[in-house]
Design a protein around this motif. Structure first.
Motif, PDB file in Angstrom:
ATOM      1  N   PHE A 106      18.128 -53.845  50.243  1.00 46.56           N
ATOM      2  CA  PHE A 106      19.245 -53.323  49.515  1.00 46.56           C
ATOM      3  C   PHE A 106      18.739 -51.748  49.361  1.00 46.56           C
ATOM      4  O   PHE A 106      19.436 -50.693  49.103  1.00 46.56           O
ATOM      5  CB  PHE A 106      19.398 -53.713  48.249  1.00 46.56           C
ATOM      6  CG  PHE A 106      20.176 -54.823  48.376  1.00 46.56           C
ATOM      7  CD1 PHE A 106      21.542 -55.250  48.539  1.00 46.56           C
ATOM      8  CD2 PHE A 106      19.318 -56.287  48.013  1.00 46.56           C
ATOM      9  CE1 PHE A 106      21.861 -56.392  48.601  1.00 46.56           C
ATOM     10  CE2 PHE A 106      20.013 -57.347  48.186  1.00 46.56           C
ATOM     11  CZ  PHE A 106      21.414 -57.561  48.525  1.00 46.56           C
ATOM     12  N   THR A 107      17.302 -51.512  49.606  1.00 45.22           N
ATOM     13  CA  THR A 107      16.812 -50.296  49.311  1.00 45.22           C
ATOM     14  C   THR A 107      15.891 -49.607  50.487  1.00 45.22           C
ATOM     15  O   THR A 107      15.804 -48.494  50.656  1.00 45.22           O
ATOM     16  CB  THR A 107      15.434 -49.987  48.221  1.00 45.22           C
ATOM     17  OG1 THR A 107      14.676 -51.270  48.337  1.00 45.22           O
ATOM     18  CG2 THR A 107      16.345 -50.637  46.926  1.00 45.22           C
ATOM     19  N   ALA A 108      15.437 -50.256  51.506  1.00 40.11           N
ATOM     20  CA  ALA A 108      14.818 -49.905  52.737  1.00 40.11           C
ATOM     21  C   ALA A 108      15.553 -48.765  53.355  1.00 40.11           C
ATOM     22  O   ALA A 108      16.437 -49.066  53.873  1.00 40.11           O
ATOM     23  CB  ALA A 108      14.127 -51.142  53.462  1.00 40.11           C
ATOM     24  N   GLY A 109      14.746 -47.519  53.429  1.00 38.84           N
ATOM     25  CA  GLY A 109      15.309 -46.612  54.424  1.00 38.84           C
ATOM     26  C   GLY A 109      16.315 -45.873  53.437  1.00 38.84           C
ATOM     27  O   GLY A 109      16.694 -44.704  54.333  1.00 38.84           O
ATOM     28  N   HIS A 110      16.660 -45.944  52.290  1.00 40.13           N
ATOM     29  CA  HIS A 110      17.664 -45.384  51.586  1.00 40.13           C
ATOM     30  C   HIS A 110      17.067 -44.162  50.607  1.00 40.13           C
ATOM     31  O   HIS A 110      15.952 -44.465  50.096  1.00 40.13           O
ATOM     32  CB  HIS A 110      18.530 -46.347  50.575  1.00 40.13           C
ATOM     33  CG  HIS A 110      19.318 -47.539  51.420  1.00 40.13           C
ATOM     34  ND1 HIS A 110      19.152 -48.541  51.181  1.00 40.13           N
ATOM     35  CD2 HIS A 110      20.441 -47.101  52.262  1.00 40.13           C
ATOM     36  CE1 HIS A 110      20.057 -49.215  52.138  1.00 40.13           C
ATOM     37  NE2 HIS A 110      20.634 -48.324  52.654  1.00 40.13           N
ATOM     38  N   ASP A 111      17.594 -43.106  50.698  1.00 37.90           N
ATOM     39  CA  ASP A 111      16.992 -42.054  49.830  1.00 37.90           C
ATOM     40  C   ASP A 111      17.727 -42.170  48.484  1.00 37.90           C
ATOM     41  O   ASP A 111      18.485 -41.510  48.125  1.00 37.90           O
ATOM     42  CB  ASP A 111      17.743 -40.851  50.353  1.00 37.90           C
ATOM     43  CG  ASP A 111      16.831 -39.478  50.077  1.00 37.90           C
ATOM     44  OD1 ASP A 111      16.020 -39.864  49.164  1.00 37.90           O
ATOM     45  OD2 ASP A 111      17.694 -38.472  49.879  1.00 37.90           O
TER      46      ASP A 111
END
Length: 151
Positions: A106-111
């Protein structure tokens, strides 16, 4: 005269202890590598998704990420002293990495602030491999009786 190796290490480590030792050493090496210029490129930040440092040009790292690897390595080395500790390190550590993989989905690569470790897609899939590998080692390796070394 007594052989120093025999007197200080009366028993050979079991395969589960050797596995925990190897996994712990790998985590230590990765944690150290995360601070080495050349192995890590880009701007190394303390924490958060703003760290643009890339270990081996693939894995996004930060100071926090590297410290977590170093701590995991130290725990692995300490756990390798006993078979039960080794098994716990591998299984519980594997579960931690499975949870980290789920979190990374759910979070990897998200800003976003939720990506505080930080994680990119390569980190996330490596965490899945680590989870499966560590849990498998912790479950599959036999419960060996330690055998005396030497005469």
């Amino acid at each position: 005269m007594t052989d120093v190796t025999t007197s200080t290490n009366r028993y050979a480590g079991s395969s589960i202890q050797k596995a925990a030792l190897v996994v712990g050493l790998v985590f230590l090496l990765v944690g150290i590598a995360g601070f080495v210029p050349g192995l890590t490129s880009g701007e190394l930040a303390g924490a958060g998704n703003h760290s643009m440092a890339m270990l081996l040009g693939v894995f996004q790292v930060s100071v926090l990420h590297n410290i977590v690897h170093l701590l995991f390595g130290i725990v692995g080395l300490l756990a390798a002293n006993r078979a039960t500790g080794s098994r716990m390190f591998l299984v519980i550590g594997g579960i931690v990495y499975a949870v980290l993989w789920l979190y990374g989905l759910f979070t990897a690569g998200h800003d976003s602030g939720a990506n505080f470790v930080p994680l990119n897609s390569a980190d996330n899939w490596l965490h899945l491999v680590l989870a499966v590998g560590m849990i498998a080692l912790g479950i599959i390796l036999p419960r060996e009786r330690r055998q005396p070394v030497g005469p």
